[in-house]
Enzyme design. Structure first.
Site, PDB file in Angstrom:
ATOM      1  N   SER A 234       0.827  -1.209   0.000  1.00  0.00           N
ATOM      2  CA  SER A 234       0.000   0.000   0.000  1.00  0.00           C
ATOM      3  C   SER A 234       0.860   1.258   0.000  1.00  0.00           C
ATOM      4  O   SER A 234       2.037   1.236   0.341  1.00  0.00           O
ATOM      5  CB  SER A 234      -0.905   0.020   1.222  1.00  0.00           C
ATOM      6  OG  SER A 234      -1.507  -1.228   1.420  1.00  0.00           O
TER       7      SER A 234
HETATM    8  N1  SAH Z   1      -0.653  -4.989   4.094  1.00  0.00           N
HETATM    9  C1  SAH Z   1       0.150  -5.281   2.923  1.00  0.00           C
HETATM   10  C2  SAH Z   1      -0.540  -5.013   1.606  1.00  0.00           C
HETATM   11  C3  SAH Z   1      -1.639  -5.963   1.388  1.00  0.00           C
HETATM   12  S1  SAH Z   1      -2.123  -6.280  -0.287  1.00  0.00           S
HETATM   13  C4  SAH Z   1       1.504  -4.571   2.986  1.00  0.00           C
HETATM   14  O1  SAH Z   1       1.780  -3.876   3.968  1.00  0.00           O
HETATM   15  O2  SAH Z   1       2.288  -4.758   2.058  1.00  0.00           O
HETATM   16  C5  SAH Z   1      -3.479  -7.343   0.118  1.00  0.00           C
HETATM   17  C6  SAH Z   1      -3.078  -8.724   0.553  1.00  0.00           C
HETATM   18  O3  SAH Z   1      -4.250  -9.391   0.976  1.00  0.00           O
HETATM   19  C7  SAH Z   1      -2.483  -9.566  -0.570  1.00  0.00           C
HETATM   20  O4  SAH Z   1      -1.201  -9.992  -0.230  1.00  0.00           O
HETATM   21  C8  SAH Z   1      -3.456 -10.733  -0.698  1.00  0.00           C
HETATM   22  O5  SAH Z   1      -2.811 -11.976  -0.982  1.00  0.00           O
HETATM   23  C9  SAH Z   1      -4.099 -10.749   0.666  1.00  0.00           C
HETATM   24  N2  SAH Z   1      -5.411 -11.404   0.735  1.00  0.00           N
HETATM   25  C10 SAH Z   1      -6.460 -11.289  -0.101  1.00  0.00           C
HETATM   26  N3  SAH Z   1      -7.473 -12.057   0.316  1.00  0.00           N
HETATM   27  C11 SAH Z   1      -7.073 -12.678   1.463  1.00  0.00           C
HETATM   28  C12 SAH Z   1      -7.668 -13.599   2.365  1.00  0.00           C
HETATM   29  N4  SAH Z   1      -8.912 -14.080   2.194  1.00  0.00           N
HETATM   30  N5  SAH Z   1      -6.949 -14.012   3.424  1.00  0.00           N
HETATM   31  C13 SAH Z   1      -5.681 -13.570   3.623  1.00  0.00           C
HETATM   32  N6  SAH Z   1      -5.066 -12.707   2.800  1.00  0.00           N
HETATM   33  C14 SAH Z   1      -5.747 -12.254   1.726  1.00  0.00           C
END
Ligand code: SAH
Length: 218
Positions: free
Chosen positions: A65
């Site tokens: 993000s």
């Molecule tokens: N917080 C992160 C950015 C997240 S991007 C950072 O600091 O870099 C969103 C993430 O959510 C992705 O890696 C994706 O794989 C994950 N995601 C999506 N659906 C999910 C689920 N049901 N359970 C766990 N992770 C999930």
């Protein structure tokens, strides 16, 4: 100071300035973001843009993000050093690393095993020993460790997932982007009261979708 030290100090000042100008004003959050270098969380081609206030691609087709959004979400979560926090969506691990400086313990889950492995390696290298990173479908939360004081979801759900609401302590806070993927979503803060939930709409955001089930690598 050497030229390189000068450059690092200047870069850090600009980074913090961008955060403040976008509304990140909480001193504890700013200090944590000053301490956690975003560089190691971005590998390869985009690493040189780590200090710009923009989202960047990471492995498994996901994104790290934008720093100001990380700051605003962390600020909205009102984390204290007594809190047990759950993050859904480890991604690069950057958000979890910042939370780890503010909370007692951070559980972070991602549906992609590879992202969890890469992030865990960075946590070890940085000696962030209060983060527990696991491969799991976070839409069901982490029942074994529930309830949580704080929950942060860093992928967009159509509605705040029921299991996550259920795993929030009374008085606990959850921050979650809500809305369809591919459109602008709204960042929501949910506070659990004795008698139900209080919803507070914060700002428009754009996140990758919360997807059910584990990734094919997980
Ligand atoms: N917080 C992160 C950015 C997240 S991007 C950072 O600091 O870099 C969103 C993430 O959510 C992705 O890696 C994706 O794989 C994950 N995601 C999506 N659906 C999910 C689920 N049901 N359970 C766990 N992770 C999930």
């Amino acid at each position: 100071m050497s030229d390189e030290a000068d450059e690092i100090a200047e870069r850090k000042m600009q980074f913090l300035f961008a955060l403040r100008s976008k509304g990140v004003t909480d001193a504890r959050v700013l200090t944590a973001m000053e301490k956690v270098d975003r560089g190691p969380f971005i590998r390869g081609y985009f690493a040189e843009r780590a200090y710009e206030d923009m989202p960047l691609p990471i492995a498994c087709g996901q994104t790290i993000s934008q720093p100001s959004v990380v700051g605003l979400m962390t600020q909205a979560l009102r984390v204290t050093n007594r809190d047990k926090v759950l993050e859904v969506g480890t991604g690069s691990g950057y958000q979890a690393a910042i939370l780890s400086l503010l909370a007692r313990r951070v559980y972070t889950v991602d549906r992609h095993k590879r992202l969890v492995q890469d992030a865990s390696e960075i946590f070890r290298a940085l000696d962030l020993t209060n983060i527990i990173a696991l491969t799991a479908d976070g839409s069901f939360g982490l029942p074994d460790q529930a309830p949580f004081d704080r929950i942060i979801v860093t992928a967009a759900a159509e509605d705040p997932p029921g299991p996550l609401l259920a795993q929030l302590k009374i008085g606990g806070i959850m921050v979650v982007p809500v809305g369809q993927s591919d459109t602008v979503q709204r960042l929501i803060r949910v506070t659990r009261l004795e008698s139900g939930f209080d919803y507070d709409e914060l700002r428009p955001v754009r996140f990758v979708p919360l997807v059910e089930g584990l990734g094919r690598d997980g």
